[in-house]
Design a protein around this motif. Structure first.
Motif, short mmCIF file in Angstrom:
data_model
loop_
_atom_site.label_atom_id
_atom_site.label_comp_id
_atom_site.label_asym_id
_atom_site.label_seq_id
_atom_site.Cartn_x
_atom_site.Cartn_y
_atom_site.Cartn_z
N LEU A 212 0.83 -1.21 0.00
CA LEU A 212 0.00 0.00 0.00
C LEU A 212 0.87 1.26 0.00
O LEU A 212 0.59 2.22 -0.73
N LEU A 213 1.92 1.25 0.82
CA LEU A 213 2.75 2.44 0.94
C LEU A 213 3.53 2.72 -0.35
O LEU A 213 3.60 3.87 -0.82
N VAL A 214 4.11 1.68 -0.94
CA VAL A 214 4.92 1.88 -2.15
C VAL A 214 4.03 2.23 -3.35
O VAL A 214 4.38 3.09 -4.16
N VAL A 215 2.86 1.59 -3.46
CA VAL A 215 1.93 1.97 -4.53
C VAL A 215 1.50 3.43 -4.35
O VAL A 215 1.46 4.21 -5.31
N GLY A 216 1.18 3.81 -3.13
CA GLY A 216 0.79 5.19 -2.86
C GLY A 216 1.90 6.17 -3.19
O GLY A 216 1.66 7.21 -3.82
N HIS A 217 3.11 5.85 -2.76
CA HIS A 217 4.25 6.74 -3.02
C HIS A 217 4.47 6.91 -4.52
O HIS A 217 4.57 8.05 -5.01
N PHE A 218 4.55 5.82 -5.26
CA PHE A 218 4.89 5.93 -6.68
C PHE A 218 3.73 6.42 -7.53
O PHE A 218 3.97 6.98 -8.61
N SER A 219 2.50 6.22 -7.08
CA SER A 219 1.39 6.81 -7.84
C SER A 219 1.50 8.33 -7.83
O SER A 219 1.14 9.00 -8.80
N ALA A 220 2.04 8.89 -6.74
CA ALA A 220 2.23 10.34 -6.65
C ALA A 220 3.59 10.76 -7.20
O ALA A 220 3.69 11.71 -7.98
N TYR A 221 4.66 10.06 -6.82
CA TYR A 221 6.01 10.51 -7.17
C TYR A 221 6.28 10.41 -8.68
O TYR A 221 7.03 11.21 -9.23
N THR A 222 5.66 9.45 -9.34
CA THR A 222 5.85 9.32 -10.78
C THR A 222 5.47 10.60 -11.51
O THR A 222 6.04 10.93 -12.55
N TYR A 223 4.52 11.34 -10.96
CA TYR A 223 4.02 12.55 -11.62
C TYR A 223 4.40 13.81 -10.84
O TYR A 223 3.74 14.84 -10.96
N VAL A 224 5.49 13.71 -10.07
CA VAL A 224 5.87 14.85 -9.24
C VAL A 224 6.37 16.02 -10.09
O VAL A 224 6.16 17.19 -9.73
N ARG A 225 6.97 15.76 -11.24
CA ARG A 225 7.46 16.87 -12.07
C ARG A 225 6.31 17.76 -12.55
O ARG A 225 6.36 18.98 -12.34
N PRO A 226 5.27 17.21 -13.20
CA PRO A 226 4.17 18.11 -13.60
C PRO A 226 3.48 18.76 -12.41
O PRO A 226 3.00 19.90 -12.52
N ALA A 334 12.74 -12.87 -0.33
CA ALA A 334 12.28 -13.01 -1.71
C ALA A 334 10.88 -12.42 -1.86
O ALA A 334 10.59 -11.72 -2.85
N LEU A 335 10.00 -12.67 -0.90
CA LEU A 335 8.65 -12.11 -0.96
C LEU A 335 8.69 -10.60 -0.83
O LEU A 335 7.96 -9.88 -1.52
N PHE A 336 9.56 -10.10 0.03
CA PHE A 336 9.74 -8.65 0.19
C PHE A 336 10.14 -8.02 -1.14
O PHE A 336 9.54 -7.03 -1.59
N ALA A 337 11.15 -8.58 -1.80
CA ALA A 337 11.64 -8.02 -3.06
C ALA A 337 10.56 -8.08 -4.14
O ALA A 337 10.41 -7.16 -4.95
N SER A 338 9.80 -9.17 -4.16
CA SER A 338 8.75 -9.32 -5.15
C SER A 338 7.66 -8.27 -4.96
O SER A 338 7.24 -7.60 -5.91
N VAL A 339 7.21 -8.11 -3.72
CA VAL A 339 6.15 -7.14 -3.44
C VAL A 339 6.63 -5.72 -3.72
O VAL A 339 5.90 -4.91 -4.32
N PHE A 340 7.87 -5.41 -3.35
CA PHE A 340 8.38 -4.06 -3.54
C PHE A 340 8.41 -3.70 -5.03
O PHE A 340 7.92 -2.64 -5.45
N ASN A 341 8.99 -4.58 -5.84
CA ASN A 341 9.12 -4.27 -7.27
C ASN A 341 7.77 -4.25 -7.97
O ASN A 341 7.52 -3.40 -8.84
N ALA A 342 6.87 -5.17 -7.61
CA ALA A 342 5.54 -5.16 -8.21
C ALA A 342 4.79 -3.88 -7.83
O ALA A 342 4.05 -3.31 -8.65
N SER A 343 5.01 -3.41 -6.62
CA SER A 343 4.30 -2.21 -6.15
C SER A 343 4.80 -0.96 -6.85
O SER A 343 4.04 -0.01 -7.08
N ILE A 344 6.09 -0.93 -7.21
CA ILE A 344 6.61 0.22 -7.96
C ILE A 344 5.88 0.33 -9.31
O ILE A 344 5.41 1.40 -9.70
N ALA A 345 5.81 -0.81 -10.01
CA ALA A 345 5.12 -0.81 -11.30
C ALA A 345 3.64 -0.48 -11.14
O ALA A 345 3.07 0.29 -11.92
N ALA A 346 3.00 -1.04 -10.10
CA ALA A 346 1.58 -0.79 -9.87
C ALA A 346 1.32 0.67 -9.53
O ALA A 346 0.30 1.24 -9.93
N GLY A 347 2.24 1.29 -8.78
CA GLY A 347 2.06 2.68 -8.40
C GLY A 347 2.03 3.59 -9.62
O GLY A 347 1.16 4.47 -9.73
#
Length: 388
Positions: A212-226, A334-347
């Motif tokens: 939840l936290l990483v998806v939330g962060h990257f959903s916002a941070y991906t568009y921080v420039r505009p 391994a589960l940590f790394a999987s969730v983290f990377n998937a959440s970046i893409a999902a965000g």
């Protein structure tokens, strides 16, 4: 001293794979022109590596079985070097995407092993510093990879940037082979062990929080420039320096979290989640508070503080994961790394869909809401309060 040299080689490995993952970000226009494709198509090189890493994180430990982890990591670094060489020589987008698949495999594998091995290299009292050092490689790559790759790309071409990344990966492979001691597998990772860890309530709560936290962060941070340009009026000239400073504050947050999280993981994670939610929410209000609050200084301050909170997430969440599964560190990692990377893409995906349907403010409110939901999860779900 030898233990810390070994930790330094792990830091170099996390730096190399994260730098390779992010390298195309500053090269998209050059890659598009060179391969005669759109920037959007070239952007698949970033997305694909993250998705493959999410799948590879649990898959690589299963594949290597009982193989010595020193050899496993050195082999992953050599795979990364080969992937970067293939990227530098790619005659088409299809070949470049194949190379990025290999980058994703190396990325997921290194992330899956790094934290559990750091714990084995130093005395118990030094574990927090070792984790901060290893995950500091990720923060340093976040700060340095894109501007360095952009500079090399502009000076010598995008292929030269990938060639430089290949050389770095070879150096890292040599360092891992020379500095790591023999690290036999504590136990072979089997599919049943991964499934069993999904039943670990404390681990599962930590992974839901992380998602939840990483998806939330990257959903916002991906568009921080505009957001910064349109809502706060930050000039392009200031923007580059601000994002670099953001990376520096991320590193500071990583160090602070590395010191505090192993002793009080829940308190640290609640602070990080609440801090990110507050920063993203404040950023959504910056434009509407003018002229009583000058928008540019306010936006700069919020972004820098946001960096401190986000910088602590990887090492703080990893501390929770290791505490939740002390006897199954590799499967849990391994589960940590999987969730983290998937959440970046999902965000990035969630933020894009919200932006298409709404506005930049809606994107920020969505990110803040998801970050706040992570705090709720860590407060109420089973396993959230049990033990340290």
């Amino acid at each position: 001293m030898r233990g810390w040299l070994a930790v330094a080689s792990l830091t170099a490995a996390t730096f190399a794979v994260t730098a390779a993952e992010m390298l195309p970000v500053g090269l998209l226009t050059l890659i598009g022109d060179g391969l005669h494709v759109s920037e959007g198509s070239a952007g698949l090189t970033v997305t694909l590596a993250g998705i493959v890493a999410a799948l590879a994180a649990p898959g690589v430990p299963l594949a290597v079985g009982r193989l010595d982890r020193r050899l496993s990591l050195a082999g992953l670094a050599l795979l990364l070097a080969a992937a970067n060489v293939l990227s530098a020589l790619a005659p088409s987008l299809e070949v470049l995407l194949l190379a990025r698949v290999l980058v994703g495999v190396a990325l997921g594998g290194v992330w899956a092993f790094a934290a559990s091995l750091a714990v084995r290299l130093v005395p118990p009292g030094a574990v927090s510093r070792a984790l901060a050092a290893v995950f500091g490689g990720i923060s340093m790559a976040t700060v340095l990879a894109v501007p360095t790759g952009t500079f090399i790309g502009e000076a010598a071409g995008w292929r030269a940037a990938f060639a430089a990344a290949a050389v770095l990966a070879v150096v890292v492979a040599v360092a891992l082979a020379a500095l790591l001691p023999a690290l036999p597998a504590e136990r072979p990772v089997r599919p049943g062990e991964l499934l069993r860890q999904c039943g670990n309530a404390r681990l599962r709560t930590g992974l839901v929080f992380l998602a939840l936290l990483v998806v939330g962060h990257f959903s916002a941070y991906t568009y921080v420039r505009p957001v910064l340009e349109r809502s706060a009026g930050v000039s392009p000239a200031l923007l580059g320096g601000l994002l670099l400073a953001y990376g520096v504050t991320c590193f500071a947050g990583n160090v602070a979290s590395g010191v505090l999280a192993p002793r009080r993981p829940r308190a640290v994670l609640l602070t990080l989640g609440g801090g990110i939610a507050a920063c993203v929410l404040l950023l959504s209000l910056v434009g509407s508070l003018a002229p009583s609050v000058p928008p540019v200084p306010a936006a700069v301050a919020v972004v820098l503080v946001w960096g401190v909170f986000y910088g602590g997430v990887s090492v703080g969440a990893q501390a929770w994961v290791l505490a939740a599964a002390p006897d199954s560190r590799e499967p849990a990692g391994a589960l940590f790394a999987s969730v983290f990377n998937a959440s970046i893409a999902a965000g990035a995906f969630v933020g894009g869909r919200v932006l298409d349907a709404g506005s930049l403010r809606a994107v920020l409110l969505t990110g803040a809401g998801l970050a706040l939901a992570s705090v709720v999860v860590l407060t109420v779900l089973p396993g959230a309060r049990r033990g340290r």
